[in-house]
Design a protein around this motif. Sequence first.
Motif, PDB file in Angstrom:
ATOM      1  N   LEU A  30       0.825  -1.209   0.000  1.00 50.72           N
ATOM      2  CA  LEU A  30       0.000   0.000   0.000  1.00 50.72           C
ATOM      3  C   LEU A  30       0.861   1.261   0.000  1.00 50.72           C
ATOM      4  CD1 LEU A  30      -2.773  -1.113   2.511  1.00 50.72           C
ATOM      5  CD2 LEU A  30      -3.020  -0.800   0.031  1.00 50.72           C
ATOM      6  N   ILE A  31       1.974   1.229   0.731  1.00 55.83           N
ATOM      7  CA  ILE A  31       2.892   2.377   0.718  1.00 55.83           C
ATOM      8  C   ILE A  31       3.462   2.564  -0.678  1.00 55.83           C
ATOM      9  CG2 ILE A  31       5.117   3.228   1.555  1.00 55.83           C
ATOM     10  CD1 ILE A  31       4.424   1.810   4.243  1.00 55.83           C
ATOM     11  N   LYS A  32       3.874   1.458  -1.300  1.00 55.39           N
ATOM     12  CA  LYS A  32       4.442   1.527  -2.653  1.00 55.39           C
ATOM     13  C   LYS A  32       3.424   2.082  -3.648  1.00 55.39           C
ATOM     14  CE  LYS A  32       6.802  -1.256  -6.102  1.00 55.39           C
ATOM     15  NZ  LYS A  32       7.293  -2.581  -6.457  1.00 55.39           N
ATOM     16  N   GLU A  33       2.155   1.711  -3.460  1.00 55.03           N
ATOM     17  CA  GLU A  33       1.081   2.203  -4.325  1.00 55.03           C
ATOM     18  C   GLU A  33       0.661   3.629  -3.957  1.00 55.03           C
ATOM     19  OE1 GLU A  33      -1.985  -0.698  -3.762  1.00 55.03           O
ATOM     20  OE2 GLU A  33      -0.945  -2.225  -4.961  1.00 55.03           O
ATOM     21  N   GLU A  34       1.287   4.197  -2.953  1.00 59.67           N
ATOM     22  CA  GLU A  34       0.993   5.548  -2.466  1.00 59.67           C
ATOM     23  C   GLU A  34      -0.449   5.704  -1.978  1.00 59.67           C
ATOM     24  OE1 GLU A  34       2.290   8.419  -5.343  1.00 59.67           O
ATOM     25  OE2 GLU A  34       4.372   7.763  -5.202  1.00 59.67           O
ATOM     26  N   SER A  35      -0.973   4.628  -1.383  1.00 62.84           N
ATOM     27  CA  SER A  35      -2.327   4.709  -0.839  1.00 62.84           C
ATOM     28  C   SER A  35      -2.337   4.495   0.681  1.00 62.84           C
ATOM     29  CB  SER A  35      -3.238   3.695  -1.529  1.00 62.84           C
ATOM     30  OG  SER A  35      -2.783   2.379  -1.303  1.00 62.84           O
ATOM     31  N   PHE A  36      -1.174   4.589   1.304  1.00 59.93           N
ATOM     32  CA  PHE A  36      -1.046   4.443   2.757  1.00 59.93           C
ATOM     33  C   PHE A  36       0.054   5.395   3.214  1.00 59.93           C
ATOM     34  CE2 PHE A  36       0.263   2.369   6.707  1.00 59.93           C
ATOM     35  CZ  PHE A  36      -0.977   2.142   7.282  1.00 59.93           C
ATOM     36  N   PRO A  37      -0.067   5.945   4.433  1.00 61.49           N
ATOM     37  CA  PRO A  37       0.960   6.871   4.918  1.00 61.49           C
ATOM     38  C   PRO A  37       2.350   6.228   4.947  1.00 61.49           C
ATOM     39  CG  PRO A  37      -0.938   6.873   6.389  1.00 61.49           C
ATOM     40  CD  PRO A  37      -1.146   5.765   5.409  1.00 61.49           C
ATOM     41  N   ARG A  38       3.347   6.998   4.562  1.00 59.59           N
ATOM     42  CA  ARG A  38       4.726   6.509   4.577  1.00 59.59           C
ATOM     43  C   ARG A  38       5.272   6.489   6.004  1.00 59.59           C
ATOM     44  NH1 ARG A  38       7.563   5.770   0.203  1.00 59.59           N
ATOM     45  NH2 ARG A  38       9.492   6.221   1.296  1.00 59.59           N
ATOM     46  N   GLN A  39       6.173   5.590   6.224  1.00 58.29           N
ATOM     47  CA  GLN A  39       6.819   5.485   7.528  1.00 58.29           C
ATOM     48  C   GLN A  39       7.888   6.559   7.681  1.00 58.29           C
ATOM     49  OE1 GLN A  39       7.277   3.565   4.906  1.00 58.29           O
ATOM     50  NE2 GLN A  39       9.082   2.256   5.057  1.00 58.29           N
TER      51      GLN A  39
END
Length: 75
Positions: A30-39
């Motif tokens: 999800l992070i890679k797809e830019e649909s979740f907040p980055r760490q």
Amino acid sequence: MVDLPPPPVFLRMEQMVARLAISRSTIYRLIKEESFPRQIRISHRVAVWIESEVDAWMMSHSELRDLPVKRRSRR
């Protein structure tokens, strides 16, 4: 005296998996797809997420619960 906003609460990966009931690999996808907040990297080996950003993501997805789910094709 100046009222400061409360400091952000950080969540570690184990807390994220328990809170969201999804796997580590799904979180990273999800992070890679830019649909979740980055760490945020706070050290060489430690990454955290800001709790309020994760909560906002959860709330935005709860509004989508009645929409049909788009299934990913298996490779």
